[in-house]
Design a protein around this motif. Sequence first.
Motif, PDB file in Angstrom:
ATOM      1  N   LEU A  86      32.660  37.198  24.831  1.00  0.00           N
ATOM      2  CA  LEU A  86      33.853  37.134  25.663  1.00  0.00           C
ATOM      3  C   LEU A  86      33.770  38.263  26.689  1.00  0.00           C
ATOM      4  O   LEU A  86      33.740  39.440  26.325  1.00  0.00           O
ATOM      5  N   VAL A  87      33.711  37.888  27.962  1.00  0.00           N
ATOM      6  CA  VAL A  87      33.666  38.864  29.056  1.00  0.00           C
ATOM      7  C   VAL A  87      35.053  38.902  29.682  1.00  0.00           C
ATOM      8  O   VAL A  87      35.589  37.862  30.080  1.00  0.00           O
ATOM      9  N   VAL A  88      35.641  40.086  29.777  1.00  0.00           N
ATOM     10  CA  VAL A  88      37.030  40.191  30.221  1.00  0.00           C
ATOM     11  C   VAL A  88      37.130  40.872  31.579  1.00  0.00           C
ATOM     12  O   VAL A  88      36.309  41.728  31.930  1.00  0.00           O
ATOM     13  N   ALA A  89      38.146  40.467  32.332  1.00  0.00           N
ATOM     14  CA  ALA A  89      38.374  40.988  33.680  1.00  0.00           C
ATOM     15  C   ALA A  89      39.733  41.674  33.736  1.00  0.00           C
ATOM     16  O   ALA A  89      40.732  41.092  33.303  1.00  0.00           O
ATOM     17  N   PRO A  90      39.786  42.885  34.309  1.00  0.00           N
ATOM     18  CA  PRO A  90      41.076  43.582  34.387  1.00  0.00           C
ATOM     19  C   PRO A  90      41.975  43.085  35.505  1.00  0.00           C
ATOM     20  O   PRO A  90      43.187  43.327  35.476  1.00  0.00           O
ATOM     21  N   ASP A  91      41.406  42.389  36.499  1.00  0.00           N
ATOM     22  CA  ASP A  91      42.201  41.971  37.658  1.00  0.00           C
ATOM     23  C   ASP A  91      41.632  40.678  38.243  1.00  0.00           C
ATOM     24  O   ASP A  91      40.552  40.224  37.866  1.00  0.00           O
ATOM     25  N   ASP A  92      42.366  40.110  39.175  1.00  0.00           N
ATOM     26  CA  ASP A  92      41.972  38.829  39.754  1.00  0.00           C
ATOM     27  C   ASP A  92      40.679  38.924  40.563  1.00  0.00           C
ATOM     28  O   ASP A  92      39.897  37.967  40.623  1.00  0.00           O
ATOM     29  N   THR A  93      40.445  40.043  41.214  1.00  0.00           N
ATOM     30  CA  THR A  93      39.217  40.207  41.999  1.00  0.00           C
ATOM     31  C   THR A  93      37.995  40.154  41.092  1.00  0.00           C
ATOM     32  O   THR A  93      37.001  39.480  41.396  1.00  0.00           O
ATOM     33  N   ALA A 128      43.694  44.732  24.848  1.00  0.00           N
ATOM     34  CA  ALA A 128      44.708  45.451  25.618  1.00  0.00           C
ATOM     35  C   ALA A 128      45.541  44.473  26.441  1.00  0.00           C
ATOM     36  O   ALA A 128      45.018  43.457  26.920  1.00  0.00           O
ATOM     37  N   PRO A 129      46.809  44.751  26.628  1.00  0.00           N
ATOM     38  CA  PRO A 129      47.656  43.856  27.424  1.00  0.00           C
ATOM     39  C   PRO A 129      47.313  43.942  28.911  1.00  0.00           C
ATOM     40  O   PRO A 129      46.702  44.900  29.373  1.00  0.00           O
ATOM     41  N   GLY A 130      47.698  42.898  29.638  1.00  0.00           N
ATOM     42  CA  GLY A 130      47.613  42.937  31.088  1.00  0.00           C
ATOM     43  C   GLY A 130      46.290  42.503  31.688  1.00  0.00           C
ATOM     44  O   GLY A 130      46.108  42.608  32.904  1.00  0.00           O
ATOM     45  N   LEU A 131      45.361  42.014  30.890  1.00  0.00           N
ATOM     46  CA  LEU A 131      44.085  41.563  31.438  1.00  0.00           C
ATOM     47  C   LEU A 131      44.279  40.262  32.208  1.00  0.00           C
ATOM     48  O   LEU A 131      45.109  39.426  31.848  1.00  0.00           O
ATOM     49  N   ALA A 132      43.472  40.079  33.246  1.00  0.00           N
ATOM     50  CA  ALA A 132      43.643  38.909  34.118  1.00  0.00           C
ATOM     51  C   ALA A 132      43.040  37.642  33.533  1.00  0.00           C
ATOM     52  O   ALA A 132      43.404  36.539  33.922  1.00  0.00           O
ATOM     53  N   GLY A 133      42.106  37.792  32.592  1.00  0.00           N
ATOM     54  CA  GLY A 133      41.431  36.642  32.000  1.00  0.00           C
ATOM     55  C   GLY A 133      39.995  36.987  31.694  1.00  0.00           C
ATOM     56  O   GLY A 133      39.623  38.161  31.599  1.00  0.00           O
ATOM     57  N   GLY A 134      39.180  35.964  31.539  1.00  0.00           N
ATOM     58  CA  GLY A 134      37.785  36.229  31.220  1.00  0.00           C
ATOM     59  C   GLY A 134      37.006  34.932  31.083  1.00  0.00           C
ATOM     60  O   GLY A 134      37.477  33.853  31.461  1.00  0.00           O
TER      61      GLY A 134
END
Length: 403
Positions: A86-93, A128-134
């Motif tokens: 699972l690769v996670v992204a902190p923001d939409d960019t 952690a909360p607030g991640l944009a997705g992954g």
Amino acid sequence: MDVVIIGAGVVGAACAYYASRSGLSVAVVDRGPVAGGTTGAGEGNLLVSDKEAGPELGLALLSTELWRDLCAELPHTIEYETKGGLVVAPDDTTLKALRQFAEGQRVAGVVSAEVGPDALYDLEPHLAPGLAGGFHYPQDAQVQPALAAAHLLAASGAEVYPGEEVTGFLLESGRVRGVRTSRRTLRAPRVVNAAGTWAGAVAGLAGTTLPVLPRRGFVLVTEPLPRVVRHKVYAADYVADVASDSAALQSSGVVEGTPSGPVLIGATRERVGFDRTLSTEALRRLAAQAAALFPFLADVRVMRTYHGFRPYLPDHLPAIGPDPRVPGLLHACGHEGAGIGLAPATGALIAAALTGAEPPAPLHPFRPDRFPEGAGPGPSAGRDRGHPAPNPPGRADHPEETP
């Protein structure tokens, strides 16, 4: 004897296994114990998620199939686990960059699925909360690397000589005829250099060059916990660290649970020769980045840390196949952090080269003589024992399967 393999890590063991299955008689020699180098310091991850479309990804996909077969063929467990990544992204960019990266992989045969912010926590409730997705990669898996090396080697039926350093090659008219060790002479018309971070030094003994350098990495091991981390979970900038040419310390959060309970935390990368000094800065970064992904880890005890050296080549591709500069010499090295994942495909390619069979993947991208003439393992090679990816958002510069 048909072939001598130098190196009893997982790559050397896989070469022995597939060469033996092809009908060849094999000897394996190592200056230390089985899995005593990079393999024993690895986490055992079998990844496709961190590789862009290209030669290395092709090897990874082939190895994904071969590891599945090996799990059924080997008589003992290697703790093969298809837990997925699972690769996670902190923001939409960052998420947009991951989407483009995954699309390129999908064309090459990688299975992945975008995960929205709500579904992300269905897969990993403690993130952690607030991640944009992954992105979820179901093909990512794991083995216990030392077990895998030991059982592949045992199943090969090879003669194994641990604790014997290769001190020289037997050469006749420039052609390999075997090796000398600290205890014996092993005669064979072909020798495979699977010596990991020491492959450059071994190549030098044969009169040729291979610019393999060590790249150090640390791993933290927590106290045993319930299975609170279900996948291999990492931040998007991990892909960039793998592809970086920088010698400086780099770190990115990589967290995974294990069947026995401890959580493994990586990953750092730096080129410092074979310096084994404990880096408090590296450990501090790992702990902080892991807690940023999984806040509960801030209150979990770290029981120990370990480190190892990945065998790094400048273009981030391994050297696999015959060396035309020294007839009879083949190389299977320079996989950096992907050696455990790529071991079966490497072994199958080496076996095909040894027997003249059709290789299961193109050998040309991995040819050992692709580097400039005179390139060597660097000044640090004898001091101690021992793929391009997209720029992630927020990183101007860019562990993997090993620490």
